[in-house]
Design an enzyme around this catalytic site. Structure first.
Site, PDB file in Angstrom:
ATOM      1  N   HIS A  75       0.829  -1.211   0.000  1.00 22.01           N
ATOM      2  CA  HIS A  75       0.000   0.000   0.000  1.00 22.01           C
ATOM      3  C   HIS A  75       0.859   1.255   0.000  1.00 22.01           C
ATOM      4  O   HIS A  75       1.958   1.289   0.578  1.00 22.01           O
ATOM      5  CB  HIS A  75      -0.994   0.002   1.165  1.00 22.01           C
ATOM      6  CG  HIS A  75      -0.381  -0.019   2.534  1.00 22.01           C
ATOM      7  ND1 HIS A  75       0.029   1.116   3.185  1.00 22.01           N
ATOM      8  CD2 HIS A  75      -0.139  -1.047   3.389  1.00 22.01           C
ATOM      9  CE1 HIS A  75       0.496   0.801   4.378  1.00 22.01           C
ATOM     10  NE2 HIS A  75       0.417  -0.521   4.528  1.00 22.01           N
ATOM     11  N   ASP A  77      -0.248   4.365   1.086  1.00 23.08           N
ATOM     12  CA  ASP A  77      -0.614   5.363   2.093  1.00 23.08           C
ATOM     13  C   ASP A  77       0.073   5.109   3.423  1.00 23.08           C
ATOM     14  O   ASP A  77       0.577   4.018   3.696  1.00 23.08           O
ATOM     15  CB  ASP A  77      -2.132   5.424   2.281  1.00 23.08           C
ATOM     16  CG  ASP A  77      -2.726   4.102   2.760  1.00 23.08           C
ATOM     17  OD1 ASP A  77      -2.248   3.043   2.327  1.00 23.08           O
ATOM     18  OD2 ASP A  77      -3.669   4.132   3.573  1.00 23.08           O
ATOM     19  N   ASP A 107       6.186   0.875   7.450  1.00 22.44           N
ATOM     20  CA  ASP A 107       4.815   0.555   7.030  1.00 22.44           C
ATOM     21  C   ASP A 107       4.345   1.514   5.936  1.00 22.44           C
ATOM     22  O   ASP A 107       3.617   2.455   6.203  1.00 22.44           O
ATOM     23  CB  ASP A 107       3.881   0.625   8.243  1.00 22.44           C
ATOM     24  CG  ASP A 107       2.510   0.066   7.969  1.00 22.44           C
ATOM     25  OD1 ASP A 107       2.322  -0.623   6.948  1.00 22.44           O
ATOM     26  OD2 ASP A 107       1.605   0.325   8.773  1.00 22.44           O
ATOM     27  N   GLU A 137      -5.149   1.872   2.673  1.00 23.35           N
ATOM     28  CA  GLU A 137      -5.057   0.674   3.520  1.00 23.35           C
ATOM     29  C   GLU A 137      -5.193   1.014   4.995  1.00 23.35           C
ATOM     30  O   GLU A 137      -5.671   0.194   5.785  1.00 23.35           O
ATOM     31  CB  GLU A 137      -3.719  -0.028   3.272  1.00 23.35           C
ATOM     32  CG  GLU A 137      -3.587  -1.412   3.904  1.00 23.35           C
ATOM     33  CD  GLU A 137      -3.038  -1.398   5.329  1.00 23.35           C
ATOM     34  OE1 GLU A 137      -3.106  -2.442   5.998  1.00 23.35           O
ATOM     35  OE2 GLU A 137      -2.554  -0.337   5.792  1.00 23.35           O
ATOM     36  N   GLU A 138      -4.771   2.220   5.372  1.00 26.41           N
ATOM     37  CA  GLU A 138      -4.694   2.583   6.789  1.00 26.41           C
ATOM     38  C   GLU A 138      -6.001   3.120   7.366  1.00 26.41           C
ATOM     39  O   GLU A 138      -6.034   3.597   8.494  1.00 26.41           O
ATOM     40  CB  GLU A 138      -3.590   3.637   6.993  1.00 26.41           C
ATOM     41  CG  GLU A 138      -2.194   3.178   6.611  1.00 26.41           C
ATOM     42  CD  GLU A 138      -1.602   2.172   7.591  1.00 26.41           C
ATOM     43  OE1 GLU A 138      -2.324   1.757   8.520  1.00 26.41           O
ATOM     44  OE2 GLU A 138      -0.424   1.817   7.432  1.00 26.41           O
ATOM     45  N   GLU A 166       4.396  -6.290   3.735  1.00 25.73           N
ATOM     46  CA  GLU A 166       4.311  -5.670   5.047  1.00 25.73           C
ATOM     47  C   GLU A 166       5.582  -6.002   5.839  1.00 25.73           C
ATOM     48  O   GLU A 166       6.237  -7.009   5.582  1.00 25.73           O
ATOM     49  CB  GLU A 166       3.084  -6.198   5.805  1.00 25.73           C
ATOM     50  CG  GLU A 166       1.748  -5.733   5.259  1.00 25.73           C
ATOM     51  CD  GLU A 166       1.344  -4.360   5.777  1.00 25.73           C
ATOM     52  OE1 GLU A 166       2.145  -3.726   6.485  1.00 25.73           O
ATOM     53  OE2 GLU A 166       0.222  -3.926   5.457  1.00 25.73           O
ATOM     54  N   HIS A 340       3.861   3.060  12.545  1.00 28.88           N
ATOM     55  CA  HIS A 340       3.007   4.124  13.096  1.00 28.88           C
ATOM     56  C   HIS A 340       3.661   4.872  14.259  1.00 28.88           C
ATOM     57  O   HIS A 340       3.031   5.739  14.863  1.00 28.88           O
ATOM     58  CB  HIS A 340       1.635   3.604  13.558  1.00 28.88           C
ATOM     59  CG  HIS A 340       0.873   2.864  12.507  1.00 28.88           C
ATOM     60  ND1 HIS A 340      -0.371   2.319  12.742  1.00 28.88           N
ATOM     61  CD2 HIS A 340       1.159   2.572  11.225  1.00 28.88           C
ATOM     62  CE1 HIS A 340      -0.810   1.723  11.647  1.00 28.88           C
ATOM     63  NE2 HIS A 340       0.117   1.862  10.708  1.00 28.88           N
TER      64      HIS A 340
END
Length: 363
Positions: A75, A77, A107, A137-138, A166, A340
């Protein structure tokens, strides 16, 4: 009107430097257009791939007539930028020796960089490869670009095997746990707290829910040779209206992470049985994914990586592939525990190592 140039990505250079270039394009969920433009431009410039753009999702694939097809997905984003002054997991990126800091470093722009480098370096892969770079995705699963591809371009998700890049610290993580959320509600009767005997306390009524969850022994379930640890926990509780009122309603939010031996109906039945007698409402549910490591493509990939595969405890989009009948694993650079975080970073050698492993397998 001034037309701004598209961000140029060098797919032929150091994959760690490519990761830094991707980090420097801010792409918080909902703002993926610029990075999708850059990815699309770089892939089209290669000239040998079929490329399709849908919203801010970019897809590319080889069509060499190989006997197997694999999907490499990631992903574009990220979660929002840190709000704490001085945080290093932000945009633009920064280096400290051979460690790269920035939002999305783990991530999962390191994984996206590996995808792009492979697209550039593998002119004649031994398997046909589909590359998917998707948006949203987030955030809410209903917005997922990968889900949109499944609905609008199902033929692009037909494959023998899929790898989601991932962060896994370079270890193959097979399948994933499922997740289900509930709200358990209790009701009572409001009264002035000075005359509590006139009411019925709904918060006190929720105590038995908490006791059952506290005393619950989570299972470890072996699925196709991997041990998946389950968990069942209260994650939020609310109730009451004022400091002098006996509450007439309370709610306990519960999250169940269940092994991929169960489907959604079985997972729901398990929790309802444990909390029999209470009003439960399912608010969110996503099935898990069996590892599928016995499939030929998956087995050859595990052998090429050379490390013992592990289970994935959290939910990832491998479950979307599993639902389509495509076995999938997680494999990518970086420590998932840093995702994150305000200190998000990845080691350059981890990105390069991931690229080497995949290139060895596909070349």
């Amino acid at each position: 009107m001034t037309v701004l140039p598209v961000n140029r990505l060098d797919l032929e250079g150091d994959v760690a430097a490519l990761t830094a270039a991707l980090l420097d394009i801010e792409s918080v969920s909902g703002n993926e257009a610029s990075i999708a433009d850059a990815v699309e431009s770089a892939l089209r410039a290669l000239g040998r791939l079929e490329v399709v753009r849908d919203g801010d999702t970019v897809m590319a694939r080889t069509n060499l007539g190989r006997s197997e097809r694999v999907i490499l997905a990631g992903h574009l984003d990220t979660v929002p930028l840190p709000s704490v002054p001085g945080s290093r997991g932000t945009v633009p990126s920064s280096w400290e020796g051979e460690v790269l800091y920035g939002r999305g470093a783990t991530d999962m722009k390191g994984g996206v960089a590996v995808q792009l480098a492979l697209a550039a370096q593998l002119a004649e892969p031994t398997r046909d490869v589909t590359y998917i770079f998707y948006d949203h995705e987030e955030v809410d699963a209903a917005l997922s670009g990968l889900g949109r591809v499944a609905r609008s371009y199902p033929e692009w998700l037909k494959a023998d095997f899929a790898i989601l890049l991932e962060p896994t610290d370079g270890t193959v993580e097979g399948g994933c746990n499922g997740t289900m959320r509930f709200q358990a509600r209790t009701t009572g009767k409001a009264a002035h707290s000075a005359r509590a005997w006139m009411g019925e306390n709904a918060i006190h009524g929720a105590a038995e829910i908490l006791v059952r969850l506290r005393d619950h022994e989570p299972a470890t379930v072996r699925v196709e040779g991997l041990d998946y640890r389950e968990s069942l926990n209260a994650v939020r509780i609310s109730g009451g209206t004022a400091g002098n009122v006996i509450p007439d309603a309370a709610m306990v939010e519960i999250n169940y992470r269940f092994a991929p031996d169960k489907d959604l109906a079985q997972a729901e039945a398990y929790v309802r049985n444990l909390l029999e007698g209470f009003d439960l409402v399912v608010t969110d549910a996503s099935a898990g994914a069996r590892p599928g490591l016995d499939r030929p493509a998956a087995a050859s990939f595990v052998a090429a990586v050379g490390a013992e595969p592990k289970p994935k405890y959290g939910w990832t989009d491998v479950a979307r592939f599993s639902a389509l009948g495509v076995p999938a694993v997680n494999f990518g650079p970086g420590d998932a525990l840093l995702a994150h975080s305000d200190n998000e970073h990845v080691e350059a050698e981890a990105i390069r190592g991931c690229l080497r492993a995949l290139r060895t397998w596909l070349d």
